[in-house]
Design an enzyme around this catalytic site. Sequence first.
Site, short mmCIF file in Angstrom:
data_model
loop_
_atom_site.label_atom_id
_atom_site.label_comp_id
_atom_site.label_asym_id
_atom_site.label_seq_id
_atom_site.Cartn_x
_atom_site.Cartn_y
_atom_site.Cartn_z
N ASN A 187 0.87 -1.17 0.00
CA ASN A 187 0.00 0.00 0.00
C ASN A 187 0.91 1.22 0.00
O ASN A 187 1.53 1.53 1.01
CB ASN A 187 -0.90 -0.03 1.24
CG ASN A 187 -1.74 1.24 1.38
OD1 ASN A 187 -1.81 2.03 0.44
ND2 ASN A 187 -2.35 1.43 2.53
N LYS A 194 0.18 4.29 -0.18
CA LYS A 194 -0.40 5.49 0.44
C LYS A 194 -0.12 6.70 -0.47
O LYS A 194 -0.19 6.55 -1.69
CB LYS A 194 0.15 5.66 1.86
CG LYS A 194 -0.06 4.37 2.67
CD LYS A 194 0.21 4.49 4.13
CE LYS A 194 -0.06 3.13 4.80
NZ LYS A 194 0.08 3.15 6.24
N HIS A 212 -9.33 1.34 5.39
CA HIS A 212 -8.01 1.48 6.04
C HIS A 212 -8.17 2.41 7.25
O HIS A 212 -8.95 3.37 7.20
CB HIS A 212 -6.99 2.04 5.05
CG HIS A 212 -5.60 1.97 5.57
ND1 HIS A 212 -5.11 2.86 6.49
CD2 HIS A 212 -4.60 1.07 5.34
CE1 HIS A 212 -3.85 2.53 6.79
NE2 HIS A 212 -3.53 1.45 6.10
N GLU A 214 -6.49 4.76 8.27
CA GLU A 214 -6.28 6.19 7.95
C GLU A 214 -7.53 6.79 7.31
O GLU A 214 -7.85 7.95 7.55
CB GLU A 214 -5.04 6.34 7.04
CG GLU A 214 -3.76 6.06 7.82
CD GLU A 214 -2.62 5.45 7.02
OE1 GLU A 214 -2.66 5.49 5.77
OE2 GLU A 214 -1.69 4.91 7.65
N GLU A 251 -4.90 -4.91 10.95
CA GLU A 251 -3.83 -3.95 11.16
C GLU A 251 -4.03 -3.23 12.49
O GLU A 251 -4.86 -2.30 12.57
CB GLU A 251 -3.83 -2.89 10.05
CG GLU A 251 -3.66 -3.44 8.67
CD GLU A 251 -3.09 -2.39 7.73
OE1 GLU A 251 -2.08 -2.69 7.11
OE2 GLU A 251 -3.63 -1.27 7.66
N GLY A 305 3.25 2.06 10.69
CA GLY A 305 4.26 3.10 10.45
C GLY A 305 5.05 3.47 11.68
O GLY A 305 5.76 4.47 11.69
N SER A 329 3.99 -2.36 10.13
CA SER A 329 5.45 -2.48 10.21
C SER A 329 5.97 -3.85 9.77
O SER A 329 6.94 -4.37 10.34
CB SER A 329 5.95 -2.13 11.62
OG SER A 329 5.59 -0.80 11.95
O1 LIG Z 1 -1.59 -0.44 4.66
C1 LIG Z 1 -0.52 -0.64 5.24
C2 LIG Z 1 -0.39 -0.41 6.65
O2 LIG Z 1 -1.00 0.75 7.06
C3 LIG Z 1 0.94 -0.67 7.24
O3 LIG Z 1 1.86 0.38 7.02
P1 LIG Z 1 3.38 0.15 7.49
O4 LIG Z 1 3.82 -1.15 6.87
O5 LIG Z 1 4.12 1.33 6.95
O6 LIG Z 1 3.36 0.07 8.98
#
Ligand SMILES: O=C[C@H](O)COP(=O)(O)O
Length: 253
Positions: free
Chosen positions: A9, A11, A95, A97, A167, A173, A213
């Site tokens: 992803n 983002k 998601h 976010e 998640e 993150g 992560s």
């Molecule tokens: O969609 C992916 C997640 O929000 C995980 O993000 P991350 O791997 O940067 O922690």
Amino acid sequence: MRKPIIAGNWKMFKHLSDAVEFVEAVKSSIPNKEKVDSVICAPALFLPTLVEQAKGSNLAIGAQTMHFEKEGAFTGEVSPSQLSDIAVSYVVLGHSERREYYNETDAAVNKKTQAAFEYNLTPIVCVGETLEEREAGNTVAKVAGQVRAALEGLSTEQVKQTVIAYEPIWAIGTGKTATAEDANEVCGAVRATVQEIAGPDAAAAIRIQYGGSVKPENIVELLSMEHIDGALVGGASLQSDSYLRLLEAGANA
Ligand SMILES: O=C[C@H](O)COP(=O)(O)O
């Protein structure tokens, strides 16, 4: 056995030229589709270009969100029919976010999940708890509630094809990963919830990803867990070499 699914992803990262360079670098090295489903969920702006570029390869392209209506006066939104028209195959829904910053509710996630099936898109439905909810012992209740709401009204066949991404919000993150055992326990609770709603065949078939992560260094252990069938990866999916290592782990799980 369920086929692993590894989805990056991106983002709101990269410019189109970086995205094209990335796909060029990885597309001939994506593992066989029979071993792992390999997906990149890119910003909407890049989708037509990347879908064309990935044609004929083992890489699938997904969107990061969409509206639930086919069309209408919804400035700035992208519809399921528009995604389907350009042959996008996956869409991330709910998601954390989107839930936090754009007020995406359980009811909207449910409408979007239904719309995804109507337009031949595979939904990756995200669920997860905050740190406060975890500390209060409410993780399973929160996640099970989100799963029930998202899958309401779907046929057993559709439930089987849905991908759920667990998640924990506190692990996104932050560099903090849930332990593989903790992640597996919650993914097991997701599977038990699916069994309650749609029966044992759907529970055995549905694929559940862990996200938060995930990186090449921890993915092998996560994928070795009974209920973890893949990963939804943010940061570690942005570099081609790291993304290919994640896929390799998926192909060998
Ligand atoms: O969609 C992916 C997640 O929000 C995980 O993000 P991350 O791997 O940067 O922690």
